[in-house]
Design a protein around this motif. Sequence first.
Motif, PDB file in Angstrom:
ATOM      1  N   GLY A 156      -4.184   1.945   1.984  1.00 42.90           N
ATOM      2  CA  GLY A 156      -2.834   2.059   1.437  1.00 42.90           C
ATOM      3  C   GLY A 156      -2.575   1.179   0.240  1.00 42.90           C
ATOM      4  N   MET A 157      -3.617   0.602  -0.343  1.00 40.54           N
ATOM      5  CA  MET A 157      -3.442  -0.245  -1.528  1.00 40.54           C
ATOM      6  C   MET A 157      -4.545   0.030  -2.532  1.00 40.54           C
ATOM      7  SD  MET A 157      -2.136  -3.912   0.005  1.00 40.54           S
ATOM      8  CE  MET A 157      -1.597  -4.494  -1.609  1.00 40.54           C
ATOM      9  N   GLN A 158      -4.157   0.107  -3.804  1.00 36.54           N
ATOM     10  CA  GLN A 158      -5.115   0.248  -4.889  1.00 36.54           C
ATOM     11  C   GLN A 158      -5.680  -1.119  -5.255  1.00 36.54           C
ATOM     12  OE1 GLN A 158      -2.233   2.038  -7.476  1.00 36.54           O
ATOM     13  NE2 GLN A 158      -2.923   4.132  -7.054  1.00 36.54           N
ATOM     14  N   ILE A 159      -6.939  -1.131  -5.699  1.00 37.34           N
ATOM     15  CA  ILE A 159      -7.650  -2.369  -6.004  1.00 37.34           C
ATOM     16  C   ILE A 159      -8.281  -2.235  -7.374  1.00 37.34           C
ATOM     17  CG2 ILE A 159      -9.495  -3.932  -5.247  1.00 37.34           C
ATOM     18  CD1 ILE A 159      -9.152  -2.603  -2.431  1.00 37.34           C
ATOM     19  N   GLN A 160      -8.175  -3.278  -8.183  1.00 36.06           N
ATOM     20  CA  GLN A 160      -8.748  -3.241  -9.517  1.00 36.06           C
ATOM     21  C   GLN A 160      -9.276  -4.615  -9.889  1.00 36.06           C
ATOM     22  OE1 GLN A 160      -6.004  -2.308 -12.689  1.00 36.06           O
ATOM     23  NE2 GLN A 160      -7.627  -1.807 -14.117  1.00 36.06           N
ATOM     24  N   ARG A 161     -10.452  -4.634 -10.496  1.00 40.85           N
ATOM     25  CA  ARG A 161     -11.005  -5.862 -11.056  1.00 40.85           C
ATOM     26  C   ARG A 161     -10.754  -5.816 -12.561  1.00 40.85           C
ATOM     27  NH1 ARG A 161     -12.227 -10.742  -9.102  1.00 40.85           N
ATOM     28  NH2 ARG A 161     -13.077  -9.724  -7.242  1.00 40.85           N
ATOM     29  N   ARG A 162      -9.940  -6.755 -13.052  1.00 38.74           N
ATOM     30  CA  ARG A 162      -9.561  -6.733 -14.466  1.00 38.74           C
ATOM     31  C   ARG A 162      -9.611  -8.140 -15.023  1.00 38.74           C
ATOM     32  NH1 ARG A 162      -4.785  -3.310 -17.318  1.00 38.74           N
ATOM     33  NH2 ARG A 162      -4.575  -4.498 -19.236  1.00 38.74           N
ATOM     34  N   ASP A 163     -10.311  -8.306 -16.156  1.00 33.17           N
ATOM     35  CA  ASP A 163     -10.441  -9.610 -16.823  1.00 33.17           C
ATOM     36  C   ASP A 163     -10.953 -10.674 -15.843  1.00 33.17           C
ATOM     37  OD1 ASP A 163      -9.449  -8.476 -19.180  1.00 33.17           O
ATOM     38  OD2 ASP A 163      -7.379  -8.919 -18.624  1.00 33.17           O
ATOM     39  N   GLY A 164     -11.850 -10.256 -14.950  1.00 33.55           N
ATOM     40  CA  GLY A 164     -12.443 -11.199 -14.014  1.00 33.55           C
ATOM     41  C   GLY A 164     -11.586 -11.515 -12.809  1.00 33.55           C
ATOM     42  N   GLY A 165     -10.353 -10.976 -12.745  1.00 34.61           N
ATOM     43  CA  GLY A 165      -9.465 -11.253 -11.624  1.00 34.61           C
ATOM     44  C   GLY A 165      -9.252 -10.023 -10.762  1.00 34.61           C
ATOM     45  N   LEU A 166      -8.843 -10.246  -9.527  1.00 34.19           N
ATOM     46  CA  LEU A 166      -8.608  -9.157  -8.588  1.00 34.19           C
ATOM     47  C   LEU A 166      -7.129  -8.806  -8.570  1.00 34.19           C
ATOM     48  CD1 LEU A 166      -9.767  -7.290  -6.383  1.00 34.19           C
ATOM     49  CD2 LEU A 166      -9.219  -9.103  -4.719  1.00 34.19           C
ATOM     50  N   LEU A 167      -6.820  -7.537  -8.863  1.00 31.27           N
ATOM     51  CA  LEU A 167      -5.457  -7.029  -8.823  1.00 31.27           C
ATOM     52  C   LEU A 167      -5.355  -5.993  -7.712  1.00 31.27           C
ATOM     53  CD1 LEU A 167      -4.781  -6.433 -12.646  1.00 31.27           C
ATOM     54  CD2 LEU A 167      -4.237  -8.460 -11.286  1.00 31.27           C
ATOM     55  N   VAL A 168      -4.322  -6.082  -6.895  1.00 29.64           N
ATOM     56  CA  VAL A 168      -4.086  -5.101  -5.838  1.00 29.64           C
ATOM     57  C   VAL A 168      -2.623  -4.659  -5.904  1.00 29.64           C
ATOM     58  CG1 VAL A 168      -5.852  -6.113  -4.347  1.00 29.64           C
ATOM     59  CG2 VAL A 168      -3.484  -6.863  -4.109  1.00 29.64           C
ATOM     60  N   GLY A 169      -2.335  -3.528  -5.298  1.00 30.85           N
ATOM     61  CA  GLY A 169      -0.964  -3.040  -5.286  1.00 30.85           C
ATOM     62  C   GLY A 169      -0.933  -1.536  -5.208  1.00 30.85           C
ATOM     63  N   HIS A 170       0.015  -0.917  -5.913  1.00 26.77           N
ATOM     64  CA  HIS A 170       0.083   0.546  -5.944  1.00 26.77           C
ATOM     65  C   HIS A 170       0.966   0.985  -7.102  1.00 26.77           C
ATOM     66  CE1 HIS A 170      -0.496   4.569  -4.342  1.00 26.77           C
ATOM     67  NE2 HIS A 170      -1.182   4.057  -3.327  1.00 26.77           N
ATOM     68  N   SER A 171       0.629   2.141  -7.650  1.00 24.09           N
ATOM     69  CA  SER A 171       1.469   2.764  -8.666  1.00 24.09           C
ATOM     70  C   SER A 171       2.241   3.905  -8.029  1.00 24.09           C
ATOM     71  CB  SER A 171       0.600   3.294  -9.816  1.00 24.09           C
ATOM     72  OG  SER A 171      -0.341   4.242  -9.318  1.00 24.09           O
ATOM     73  N   GLY A 172       3.210   4.448  -8.767  1.00 23.12           N
ATOM     74  CA  GLY A 172       3.990   5.560  -8.250  1.00 23.12           C
ATOM     75  C   GLY A 172       4.586   6.376  -9.375  1.00 23.12           C
ATOM     76  N   SER A 173       4.748   7.666  -9.126  1.00 23.93           N
ATOM     77  CA  SER A 173       5.429   8.518 -10.102  1.00 23.93           C
ATOM     78  C   SER A 173       5.983   9.738  -9.396  1.00 23.93           C
ATOM     79  CB  SER A 173       4.471   8.962 -11.217  1.00 23.93           C
ATOM     80  OG  SER A 173       3.457   9.811 -10.706  1.00 23.93           O
ATOM     81  N   LEU A 174       7.141  10.157  -9.835  1.00 25.81           N
ATOM     82  CA  LEU A 174       7.751  11.434  -9.475  1.00 25.81           C
ATOM     83  C   LEU A 174       8.489  11.902 -10.728  1.00 25.81           C
ATOM     84  CD1 LEU A 174       9.204  11.045  -5.869  1.00 25.81           C
ATOM     85  CD2 LEU A 174       7.515  12.707  -6.619  1.00 25.81           C
ATOM     86  N   PRO A 175       8.741  13.194 -10.870  1.00 28.06           N
ATOM     87  CA  PRO A 175       9.448  13.645 -12.066  1.00 28.06           C
ATOM     88  C   PRO A 175      10.691  12.801 -12.338  1.00 28.06           C
ATOM     89  CG  PRO A 175       8.678  15.525 -10.824  1.00 28.06           C
ATOM     90  CD  PRO A 175       8.382  14.316  -9.987  1.00 28.06           C
ATOM     91  N   GLY A 176      10.696  12.167 -13.505  1.00 26.77           N
ATOM     92  CA  GLY A 176      11.815  11.318 -13.897  1.00 26.77           C
ATOM     93  C   GLY A 176      11.601   9.842 -13.688  1.00 26.77           C
ATOM     94  N   PHE A 177      10.500   9.457 -13.016  1.00 26.03           N
ATOM     95  CA  PHE A 177      10.333   8.043 -12.669  1.00 26.03           C
ATOM     96  C   PHE A 177       8.864   7.611 -12.694  1.00 26.03           C
ATOM     97  CE2 PHE A 177      14.284   9.349 -10.710  1.00 26.03           C
ATOM     98  CZ  PHE A 177      15.138   8.312 -11.053  1.00 26.03           C
ATOM     99  N   LEU A 178       8.654   6.361 -13.082  1.00 28.03           N
ATOM    100  CA  LEU A 178       7.356   5.693 -13.012  1.00 28.03           C
ATOM    101  C   LEU A 178       7.561   4.336 -12.336  1.00 28.03           C
ATOM    102  CD1 LEU A 178       6.099   6.355 -16.666  1.00 28.03           C
ATOM    103  CD2 LEU A 178       5.299   7.518 -14.590  1.00 28.03           C
TER     104      LEU A 178
END
Length: 460
Positions: free
Chosen positions: A280-302
């Motif tokens: 239930g969480m997205q994971i990304q390695r960016r600039d040597g650091g660990l980022l976790v969380g989640h994105s979201g979108s529906l028509p009209g919203f980000l």
Amino acid sequence: MTTPHEALLPATRRALLHRIAVAQTEGRAPSLVAAVVRGGQAVWHGARTSVDGHGPDENVQYRIGSITKTFTAVLVMRLRDEGLLDLGDPLEKHLPGTGAGEATIAQLLAHTAGLAAESPAPWWERTPGSLRPELGDVLGEQPLLHPVGRRHHYSNPGYTVLGALVEELRGAPWEEVLRAEILERLGLRRTSAQPEPPSAGGWAVHPWADALLPEPLEDLGRMAPAGQLWSTTGDLARFAAFLARGDDRVLSAESVLEMRTPAAPAEAADVLEGTGYGLGMQIQRRDGGLLVGHSGSLPGFLANLTIGVEDDVAAVVLANCTSGPLLGAVGADLVRIVAEAEPRIPEPWRPLREVEPAALELAGQWYWGTHAFGLRVTADGLIALGPLTGGGRRARFRSLGDGTWMGLEGYYAGELLRPVRRPDGSLSHLDLGSFVFTRQPYDTEAPVPGGVDPEGWRGL
């Protein structure tokens, strides 16, 4: 110098405002709001332009789309922690007759159940949920597109199934369980399934003209657990703090850590991009650091929620447009700006309250073959084993109370470290999952697998 709970420095606040201003202008968002969390507390809110003629603040609702999935995942993990299910259980055990029953709960959480990305037509995000009243309407006649467990394939219907699972085991609607078990306990009073004023309207921005078109507002019905929620930067800041640290009223720190641990097989593109998915969480390695969380979108919203794990900084960014600003990049930049401008102040070093002789005896230098390792006893009562130079396997271990230690992370997670003693009671070596660690390289007095040449070390 600031402490984690103090306000950010003026230069940092201006840099954050500049970043969201650029995002709103270049992304042509009708409005954009953001928040930053440090040390478990919201320390900054920012906004650009207006909602209903007023500058939006941390209490204005925006639709958060798939960040809803993380809320649903927390509900499922609570069921697991209560013993009502196991993540390895097939769905059929708890929710029979779906056509996807061989998939496990963990596979549904990690989007590896083989389900389709979307429900059958028409496009569910822009049509009433009443068109899909039953679970079968969401899954279709052939729910599985891929072999179960073989690949990561993001699935909105998969989280509809998880919402139905929550309802089945709780005996109450998903929204009611969500409110009682997460929203009320964390004080998320401005998070809801339906918009509650003040809330932003959703807009489409013409790609070749500075013109707007209102997006329809649909109740997603059965698809709600995949993307229904509305929330604010204030509430999501509190939710981000929970996802970083846990809260025993909702979910322990250990279970939250499990959610943000990779659980899906990485495909080639994911490896190149440094991305992955947990429970239930997205994971990304960016600039040597660990980022976790989640994105979201529906028509009209980000929407985007990003947590910088090592820096203990999180960011929330919300906008009321169908496309435009890349909020994932904005969230990552907000975390980076704070981490670089005001690096995290480490906790003060403190000595052990009590020295445990059995643990202290293990401290010092050890060798696995010719590889030198150091073992330290730390103030939190754990022991830490890692190579003295270069990279290599390292882990912390927790005492099991019987003289053995359980690995907590990495290669040695769940593995047993066992001190082995000679007949006279003195310490001979460490056995770690069949690896023998000795005080000297290939110690002749220890049972090194394969034995040690009796002639010993020599020149060539």
